[in-house]
Design an enzyme around this catalytic site. Sequence first.
Site, PDB file in Angstrom:
ATOM      1  N   LYS A  13      -1.417  14.765  -7.165  1.00 25.97           N
ATOM      2  CA  LYS A  13      -1.114  13.437  -7.705  1.00 25.97           C
ATOM      3  C   LYS A  13      -2.224  12.924  -8.629  1.00 25.97           C
ATOM      4  CE  LYS A  13      -0.690  11.329  -3.732  1.00 25.97           C
ATOM      5  NZ  LYS A  13      -1.017  12.393  -2.764  1.00 25.97           N
ATOM      6  N   ARG A  88       2.443   4.277   0.871  1.00 27.65           N
ATOM      7  CA  ARG A  88       2.227   5.352   1.842  1.00 27.65           C
ATOM      8  C   ARG A  88       3.131   5.204   3.063  1.00 27.65           C
ATOM      9  NH1 ARG A  88      -2.473   7.870  -0.386  1.00 27.65           N
ATOM     10  NH2 ARG A  88      -3.580   9.064   1.169  1.00 27.65           N
ATOM     11  N   ARG A 173      -4.547  14.092   8.216  1.00 28.66           N
ATOM     12  CA  ARG A 173      -3.959  13.487   7.010  1.00 28.66           C
ATOM     13  C   ARG A 173      -2.544  14.020   6.769  1.00 28.66           C
ATOM     14  NH1 ARG A 173      -8.006  14.927   2.594  1.00 28.66           N
ATOM     15  NH2 ARG A 173      -6.795  13.599   1.213  1.00 28.66           N
TER      16      ARG A 173
END
Length: 215
Positions: A13, A88, A173
Site C-alpha cells: 500500500k 482498518r 498484525r
Amino acid sequence: MRIVLLGAPGSGKGTQSQSLVKAYGVPQISTGDLLREAVAAGTALGLRAKSAMDAGKLVDDETVLGMIRERLSQADTANGFILDGFPRNIAQADALQTVLREIGKPLEAVVLLNLDLGILFKRLTGRRICQECGQVFNIYTSPPDSAQHRAANGHEPRLIQRPDDREDVIGKRLEVYDAQTKPLIQYYKDAGLLRVVDADASMDAVFASIQRAVA
Ligand code: AMP
C-alpha cells in the site's frame, strides 16, 4: 481521485501510494505514518498510540479518527487523496463515510491489493528502511546497492527494521487484519466500490493494474 488502498500489512500500500502521488498529484494519507511521526515527536497522541503499535494491535478509533478528520480538512486534499492503512475496521469505515458525506466528497473506489499470506510474511520480515532517507528495501527481494544508493542520495544505506516488523509482532498484525480489516472487503463490495488487484507482481505491473482499476 478519492480512493482507499486496502490490503494486509506488506501488500504494498505504501509503495503504490507513493507512485499514485507522483502520477495524480494528490496526497497520500497514511495513518501509520502519521502515528509514527507522533511517536517520534513524543506528543501525547504518540505516547498513547505507541504501546498498541509495538504490540501489532490497532490504535483506538477515537485517536485515529481525530487525526483523519484533521488531515482531511487540510487544503491539499481539495483535489483528492489516497487513504493508506485507513479505514482498518467497520467503525472507521462508517465514520469515514460520514465525514466524506459532510464535506461532499464521497469515495470513488476502494482498491484491494490481494496477496497470499506466505508472501506477505516474507515481505514483512525482509522489509528494511534506510534511516537517512526513508527508502524501503527488502533484504530478500530488493536489497540496496550501496554504490548506487550513495550516488543517488549522498549516503550509505543505513538499514533499520520497523519495531513492528519483527516476526513475533507480524503474526499479531496479520491476525488483526484478518479479524478486523478483512470484513471491509465485503463492506465495500456491497457499496459497489471494491476493485481487486493482484499484488503478486512487479511494482510497475501492480501500479498499472491500479491505474486500470481506478480509470
Ligand atoms: P501501518 O504502517 O499502516 O502498517 O500501521 C502501523 C501501525 O499503526 C498498525 O499496526 C497500528 O498499530 C497503527 N495503525 C495504523 N493505521 C491505523 C488505523 N487506521 N487504525 C488503528 N491503528 C492504526
